[in-house]
Design a protein around this motif. Structure first.
Motif, PDB file in Angstrom:
ATOM      1  N   TYR A   1       0.602  -1.151  -0.369  1.00 14.10           N
ATOM      2  CA  TYR A   1       0.458  -0.440  -0.082  1.00 14.10           C
ATOM      3  C   TYR A   1       0.587   0.878   0.076  1.00 14.10           C
ATOM      4  CZ  TYR A   1      -4.005  -3.120   0.517  1.00 14.10           C
ATOM      5  OH  TYR A   1      -5.158  -3.888   0.952  1.00 14.10           O
TER       6      TYR A   1
ATOM      7  N   VAL B   1      -1.599   7.965   3.989  1.00  9.85           N
ATOM      8  CA  VAL B   1      -1.494   6.105   3.911  1.00  9.85           C
ATOM      9  C   VAL B   1      -0.084   6.262   4.892  1.00  9.85           C
ATOM     10  CG1 VAL B   1       0.043   6.278   2.082  1.00  9.85           C
ATOM     11  CG2 VAL B   1      -0.852   4.180   2.627  1.00  9.85           C
TER      12      VAL B   1
ATOM     13  N   VAL C   1      -1.885   4.969   8.369  1.00  9.05           N
ATOM     14  CA  VAL C   1      -2.170   3.768   8.706  1.00  9.05           C
ATOM     15  C   VAL C   1      -1.247   2.837   9.360  1.00  9.05           C
ATOM     16  CG1 VAL C   1      -3.278   1.655   7.146  1.00  9.05           C
ATOM     17  CG2 VAL C   1      -3.708   4.199   6.969  1.00  9.05           C
ATOM     18  N   TYR C   2       0.757   3.140   8.794  1.00  8.89           N
ATOM     19  CA  TYR C   2       0.973   2.231   9.687  1.00  8.89           C
ATOM     20  C   TYR C   2       1.686   2.514  10.534  1.00  8.89           C
ATOM     21  CZ  TYR C   2       2.372  -0.067   4.583  1.00  8.89           C
ATOM     22  OH  TYR C   2       1.614  -0.072   3.326  1.00  8.89           O
TER      23      TYR C   2
ATOM     24  N   ALA D   1      -4.636   7.886  14.777  1.00 14.00           N
ATOM     25  CA  ALA D   1      -6.622   8.194  13.460  1.00 14.00           C
ATOM     26  C   ALA D   1      -6.631   9.734  14.009  1.00 14.00           C
ATOM     27  CB  ALA D   1      -7.173   7.200  13.632  1.00 14.00           C
TER      28      ALA D   1
ATOM     29  N   LEU E   1      -4.229  11.321  11.911  1.00 17.88           N
ATOM     30  CA  LEU E   1      -5.037  11.489   9.984  1.00 17.88           C
ATOM     31  C   LEU E   1      -5.380  12.570  10.011  1.00 17.88           C
ATOM     32  CD1 LEU E   1      -4.747   9.963   7.659  1.00 17.88           C
ATOM     33  CD2 LEU E   1      -5.875   7.855   8.728  1.00 17.88           C
TER      34      LEU E   1
ATOM     35  N   LEU F   1      -8.900   6.107   4.224  1.00 15.97           N
ATOM     36  CA  LEU F   1      -7.648   5.257   4.843  1.00 15.97           C
ATOM     37  C   LEU F   1      -8.000   5.558   6.574  1.00 15.97           C
ATOM     38  CD1 LEU F   1      -4.785   8.451   3.627  1.00 15.97           C
ATOM     39  CD2 LEU F   1      -5.933   5.449   3.092  1.00 15.97           C
TER      40      LEU F   1
ATOM     41  N   PRO G   1      -9.622   1.454   7.863  1.00 16.66           N
ATOM     42  CA  PRO G   1      -8.558   1.049   7.502  1.00 16.66           C
ATOM     43  C   PRO G   1      -7.362   1.188   8.565  1.00 16.66           C
ATOM     44  CG  PRO G   1      -8.519   1.256   5.591  1.00 16.66           C
ATOM     45  CD  PRO G   1      -9.719   2.362   6.229  1.00 16.66           C
ATOM     46  N   ALA G   2      -7.052   2.371   9.285  1.00 13.13           N
ATOM     47  CA  ALA G   2      -6.314   2.931   9.975  1.00 13.13           C
ATOM     48  C   ALA G   2      -6.727   2.506  11.514  1.00 13.13           C
ATOM     49  CB  ALA G   2      -5.649   4.572  10.689  1.00 13.13           C
TER      50      ALA G   2
END
Length: 378
Positions: A22, A94, A97-98, A120, A123, A140, A143-144
């Motif tokens: 990703y 992205v 997310v990591y 989050a 983000l 995003l 998924p996070a």
């Protein structure tokens, strides 16, 4: 969690490498995003630094790392994600997310429940500042959160499994120590009095020997009697420690059959009659029969399936506990009852406790039926 061997390391590398796919959005942005040469160079170096620090956090920091060290490492990762996103654009969101996944994987449950929502929130705040970043937040943010909490759950499961393994090893060690103490205590109780008596009578015999040979001979005879009784007591104690039980032999039979590639159909937790209805000698005889039968199945039968049943049966002689071992193998080889194959010894063991043994070819395979009396029939 930190890998403990090469196999775990390879599995973790493959699993982590799949999810690095990703990062294609930042890579595509570097190539086709219209950035200057310096921006591309700095962006590539920043991405390599982010991935390197992320992998270091995932692989190198294990459960022995302090919370302060973990939070500091995650803070460095968060600063890298913010700087790259603010500098190069929304495609770099992205990275958060990591960051959330690293929070869930590296931190204990008490901290990850707060760190994942914090990642989050960072983000959302960064996406609101970056031009057109809000369009990426919906894709995003979920998924996070899901990835972070999922990794937190997996980490907690791994930590619990490790703790259970350590507790199991500790319990096994304590049980072994307790068994050694019990054996030492029983041997002391059995031999302490006898050896003291033998020592005393030996001293008396030595004093009587010159002048009173008849009394000395009597003391020597007493020494012989006491030593023989001590030997009998030790043998009985050792045989008691070695006495097999049906639950133990069932567990061993399952292991042996599985190792030989034979499907084992065995009762998991047999419901055995309580003493004194089922005597220890009778249970031991059935356990020996089970061991011998399973050994023959593994060595000679060539069977695919072995079935073991244990049930109570009413007969003309009274209530009996019956053990049946049946396989679907060749039958003839396992059914040879020549002296030395163990069936004669099993018959003697069962006869000594009032039991019976029937063994022979069946359709298909071979069947062994051993029975011992219960209750008043014993």
């Amino acid at each position: 969690m930190h890998p403990e061997n090469r196999r775990q390391l390879v599995v973790k590398i493959l699993w982590t490498g799949v999810w690095l796919f990703y990062l294609s959005a930042p890579v595509i942005d570097l190539v086709h995003g219209g950035h200057s040469a310096w921006a591309r160079l700095l962006g590539a170096l920043g991405l390599v630094a982010f991935v390197g620090w992320y992998l270091f956090l995932i692989f190198r920091i294990g459960r022995r790392a302090t919370a302060r060290r973990l939070l500091l490492s995650l803070g460095v990762l968060a600063v890298q994600a913010v700087l790259l996103t603010l500098t190069l654009g929304r495609e770099w969101l992205v990275l958060f997310v990591y960051l959330a996944i690293a929070c869930g994987a590296a931190l204990p449950a008490a901290l990850s429940r707060w760190a994942v929502p914090a990642a989050a929130g960072l983000l959302v705040a960064t996406g609101a500042v970056v031009p057109e970043g809000t369009a990426y937040l919906v894709g995003l943010l979920v998924p996070a959160l899901l990835g972070g909490f999922a990794m937190a759950g997996v980490g907690q499961l791994i930590r619990t499994t490790i703790a259970l393994r350590e507790a199991r090893a500790t319990v096994a060690q304590l049980a072994a120590n307790e068994e050694r103490l019990r054996l030492a205590r029983d041997l002391h109780d059995l031999l302490g009095h006898s050896l003291s008596l033998i020592t005393l009578k030996s001293e008396l015999a030595g004093r009587m020997l010159p002048d009173q040979p008849e009394k000395a001979a009597q003391q020597v005879a007493d020494i012989e009697r006491v030593s023989r009784q001590a030997l009998v007591d030790v043998r009985e104690a050792v045989s008691g420690y070695r006495r097999p039980t049906l639950p133990g032999e069932l567990a061993g039979a399952r292991t042996a059959l599985t190792a030989a590639g034979i499907r084992a159909d065995l009762p998991l937790e047999p419901e055995l009659p309580e003493p004194p209805e089922l005597r220890e000698e009778a249970e031991s005889a059935l356990a020996w029969a089970l061991r011998e039968a399973v050994t023959n199945v593994v060595r000679h039968s060539g069977a695919v399936t072995c079935t073991v049943t244990l049930r109570t049966r009413q007969s003309l002689d009274g209530t009996r506990l019956e053990l049946t071992v049946a396989d679907d193998g060749s039958g003839s080889e396992a059914g040879q009852s020549a002296p030395g194959n163990g069936l004669t010894g099993l018959t003697e063991r069962l006869t000594a406790v009032g039991g019976t043994l029937r063994a022979g070819p069946a359709r298909p395979g071979f069947r062994l039926v051993a029975a011992v009396p219960l209750g008043s029939a014993a």
